[in-house]
Design a protein around this motif. Structure first.
Motif, short mmCIF file in Angstrom:
data_model
loop_
_atom_site.label_atom_id
_atom_site.label_comp_id
_atom_site.label_asym_id
_atom_site.label_seq_id
_atom_site.Cartn_x
_atom_site.Cartn_y
_atom_site.Cartn_z
N VAL A 73 -2.21 -4.34 -39.81
CA VAL A 73 -1.64 -3.87 -38.31
C VAL A 73 -2.65 -5.19 -37.64
O VAL A 73 -1.38 -5.60 -36.42
CB VAL A 73 -2.37 -2.50 -38.04
CG1 VAL A 73 -2.20 -2.63 -36.75
CG2 VAL A 73 -1.79 -2.08 -38.82
N SER A 74 -3.79 -5.59 -38.50
CA SER A 74 -3.68 -6.74 -37.12
C SER A 74 -3.28 -8.05 -36.90
O SER A 74 -3.08 -8.72 -35.99
CB SER A 74 -5.98 -7.43 -37.07
OG SER A 74 -6.44 -8.19 -36.49
N ASP A 75 -2.78 -8.23 -38.64
CA ASP A 75 -1.94 -9.53 -38.49
C ASP A 75 -0.66 -9.28 -37.57
O ASP A 75 0.12 -10.38 -36.84
CB ASP A 75 -2.41 -9.75 -40.09
CG ASP A 75 -2.97 -10.37 -40.44
OD1 ASP A 75 -3.97 -10.27 -39.73
OD2 ASP A 75 -4.03 -10.04 -41.64
N GLU A 76 0.36 -8.71 -37.52
CA GLU A 76 0.98 -7.94 -37.44
C GLU A 76 0.78 -8.62 -35.82
O GLU A 76 1.96 -9.23 -34.81
CB GLU A 76 1.65 -6.53 -37.46
CG GLU A 76 2.23 -6.87 -39.11
CD GLU A 76 3.86 -7.81 -38.59
OE1 GLU A 76 4.30 -7.80 -38.28
OE2 GLU A 76 2.92 -8.15 -40.25
N LEU A 77 -0.13 -7.46 -35.58
CA LEU A 77 -0.09 -7.83 -34.01
C LEU A 77 -0.85 -9.40 -33.53
O LEU A 77 -0.43 -9.91 -31.93
CB LEU A 77 -1.23 -6.83 -33.25
CG LEU A 77 -0.97 -5.47 -32.95
CD1 LEU A 77 -1.96 -4.55 -32.97
CD2 LEU A 77 0.42 -4.88 -32.30
N THR A 78 -1.34 -9.89 -33.87
CA THR A 78 -2.14 -11.59 -33.56
C THR A 78 -0.69 -12.07 -33.59
O THR A 78 0.12 -13.04 -32.53
CB THR A 78 -2.58 -11.60 -34.77
OG1 THR A 78 -3.69 -11.23 -34.65
CG2 THR A 78 -2.79 -13.05 -34.96
N GLN A 79 0.92 -11.71 -34.05
CA GLN A 79 1.84 -12.74 -34.51
C GLN A 79 2.16 -12.75 -33.34
O GLN A 79 3.05 -13.72 -32.62
CB GLN A 79 3.32 -12.77 -35.69
CG GLN A 79 1.43 -13.15 -36.77
CD GLN A 79 3.08 -13.00 -37.83
OE1 GLN A 79 4.16 -12.17 -38.17
NE2 GLN A 79 1.98 -13.04 -39.10
N SER A 80 2.34 -11.31 -32.66
CA SER A 80 3.21 -10.43 -31.92
C SER A 80 2.59 -11.09 -30.45
O SER A 80 2.90 -11.72 -29.30
CB SER A 80 3.86 -8.85 -31.63
OG SER A 80 4.57 -8.45 -31.14
N ALA A 81 1.37 -11.17 -30.73
CA ALA A 81 0.98 -11.38 -29.11
C ALA A 81 0.97 -13.05 -28.94
O ALA A 81 0.90 -13.65 -27.73
CB ALA A 81 -0.88 -11.34 -29.71
N ALA A 82 0.90 -13.90 -30.52
CA ALA A 82 0.66 -15.52 -30.20
C ALA A 82 1.97 -15.61 -29.49
O ALA A 82 2.73 -16.50 -28.16
CB ALA A 82 0.92 -15.68 -31.39
N ALA A 83 3.49 -14.97 -29.87
CA ALA A 83 4.66 -14.44 -29.35
C ALA A 83 4.62 -14.50 -27.32
O ALA A 83 4.92 -14.64 -26.50
CB ALA A 83 5.76 -13.78 -29.52
N VAL A 84 4.12 -13.33 -27.28
CA VAL A 84 3.40 -13.28 -25.46
C VAL A 84 3.06 -14.52 -24.84
O VAL A 84 3.83 -14.64 -23.93
CB VAL A 84 3.05 -11.89 -25.49
CG1 VAL A 84 3.08 -11.80 -24.53
CG2 VAL A 84 3.83 -10.34 -26.26
#
Length: 431
Positions: A73-84
């Motif tokens: 979950v942390s890795d997925e949110l980190t990738q999504s946050a980088a896109a934001v």
């Protein structure tokens, strides 16, 4: 292995759904614009965060393990946050490139407002040379600002000189810029009248209006405001380099930056400095309108009030911030667990203060936090809850002790998103 398989499966599902342009392009440079792309990226991130917080959309490969699911979950949110964050930077650059036209429009709107005010006040009193000089001085200042805005159009136009290194509006620079522009305008008004004066007596009177005894208050306030702007930049820079102040870069400058700190909360030092300076500037402008043949006579009482306000603002800059500190490190315990020493593979709670710098509460910056346990660097996992994150927080971090940490006495340090490292805290790790 389970986390990698789950991530590959998620990527495969994303590829099967289609390209990133399906359902509306989110590119920052497409005709839809950077703002639309940023909004879509934020909406997608918030939806994913809330779904993970509710325990939804977890792959079966990691659902059986709490640590594996948390890492996934942390890795997925980190990738999504980088896109934001990437969309936010694109929107900020596009906003700055458009801002110079808006600021130029505001400058010329103020000139038209001055013309309207002079026309209305001239009814009955008649049009004077001072009114003409004031209007011409405003046009000259507007032309200069327009030219400067064009040459700095990629950095916000007129606002470029008052934007700090952290991409926020600087309160000290904005106040100093207001006084510089006002004094320049006042001198141009006197110069215009001097050029139009026909008698030697009138010229001598106008030159006498530039004497220091007439405008000592305004000159003093101008000198202090400019000195505060330079000194604050030096103070902030030294405190950042000395790791006594944490600064993170903003996506774009906002008008609220003049009254708030980096986290968006209103600060007394900034608010009082802007308010008192604005009131004094209005008083000086009224004095110039009533006596356009001399520099504005700012009373020493009002000048001292401005100086006290500037000193309060400078003291606030010295007092703000602080280095993050680790106060204690304990073994994380869930209900039903037995008391035990810290072992590799278990979670530890790091308690302290200042782990999240002001303005670093976004997911992309939270994901940059690292805990150094001995020689091993552990990235702090993002643990979502509805509306935010339960880990990390400003006073508490929870991280696992990796198997690579050798048993024995090891040091624990936290590296924040601003790059500042805390003090060392020694813990005992057993096998």
């Amino acid at each position: 292995m389970a986390v990698q398989e789950a991530r590959q499966g998620a990527q495969a599902r994303t590829g099967a759904l289609g390209s990133a342009h399906d359902g509306g392009c989110t590119c920052g440079d497409c005709p839809h614009g950077a703002r639309a792309g940023h909004r879509r990226a934020v909406a997608a991130f918030l939806l994913k965060r809330d779904e993970f917080a509710a325990g939804q959309n977890l792959p079966a490969a990691v659902a059986h393990s709490a640590s594996a699911s948390r890492q996934w979950v942390s890795d997925e949110l980190t990738q999504s946050a980088a896109a934001v964050a990437e969309r936010a930077r694109a929107e900020g650059e596009a906003w700055l490139s458009r801002l110079w036209r808006r600021t130029t429009g505001v400058v010329w709107a103020l000139v038209l407002l001055l013309l309207l005010a002079q026309s209305l006040t001239a009814i009955g009193a008649g049009w004077t040379t001072a009114r003409t000089a004031g209007l011409l001085a405003a046009v000259l200042v507007a032309v200069a600002l327009t030219a400067a805005s064009f040459f700095h159009r990629a950095r916000g136009g007129v606002l470029a000189p008052v934007v700090g290194e952290d991409n926020r509006l600087s309160t000290s620079r904005a106040v100093a810029a207001m006084w510089v522009l006002f004094v320049a305008y006042a001198v141009l008004v006197l110069a215009g009248q001097l050029a139009a004066a026909s008698s030697s007596g009138a010229r001598d009177q106008l030159i006498g209006g530039l004497e220091l005894a007439r405008g000592a208050g305004v000159v003093t306030v101008l000198a202090v405001a400019c000195g505060i702007a330079v000194l604050v930049r030096r103070v902030v820079g030294l405190r950042v380099f000395g790791q006594r102040l944490q600064k993170v870069r903003a996506d774009r400058p906002r008008a609220a930056d003049l009254l708030t700190d980096d986290s968006g909360r209103g600060t007394f030092a900034d608010i009082q400095y802007v308010v008192i300076s604005a009131v004094a500037l209005v008083f000086a402008a009224v004095r110039l309108a009533r006596r356009p043949d001399q520099l504005p006579d700012l009373p020493w009482g009002l000048a001292v009030v401005v100086l006290v306000s500037a000193a309060t603002y400078l003291a606030g800059k010295y007092a703000e911030g602080g280095r993050p500190v680790v106060l204690s490190v304990v073994r994380a315990r869930e209900a039903g667990d037995l008391d035990a020493p810290i072992r590799t593979g278990e979670d530890i709670e790091i308690r302290g203060a200042g782990f999240v710098p002001p303005g670093a509460g976004t997911a992309d910056r939270l994901s940059r936090m690292v805990v150094r346990i001995g020689p091993v660097h552990v990235h702090v996992p993002l643990v979502p809850i509805t509306g935010g994150f339960s880990n990390p927080t400003d006073a508490l971090l929870t991280v696992p002790v990796p198997a690579e940490v050798e048993p024995g006495r090891v040091e624990v340090r936290v590296v924040t998103a601003a790059g500042v490292e805390t003090n060392a805290y020694v813990i005992d790790v057993t096998e």
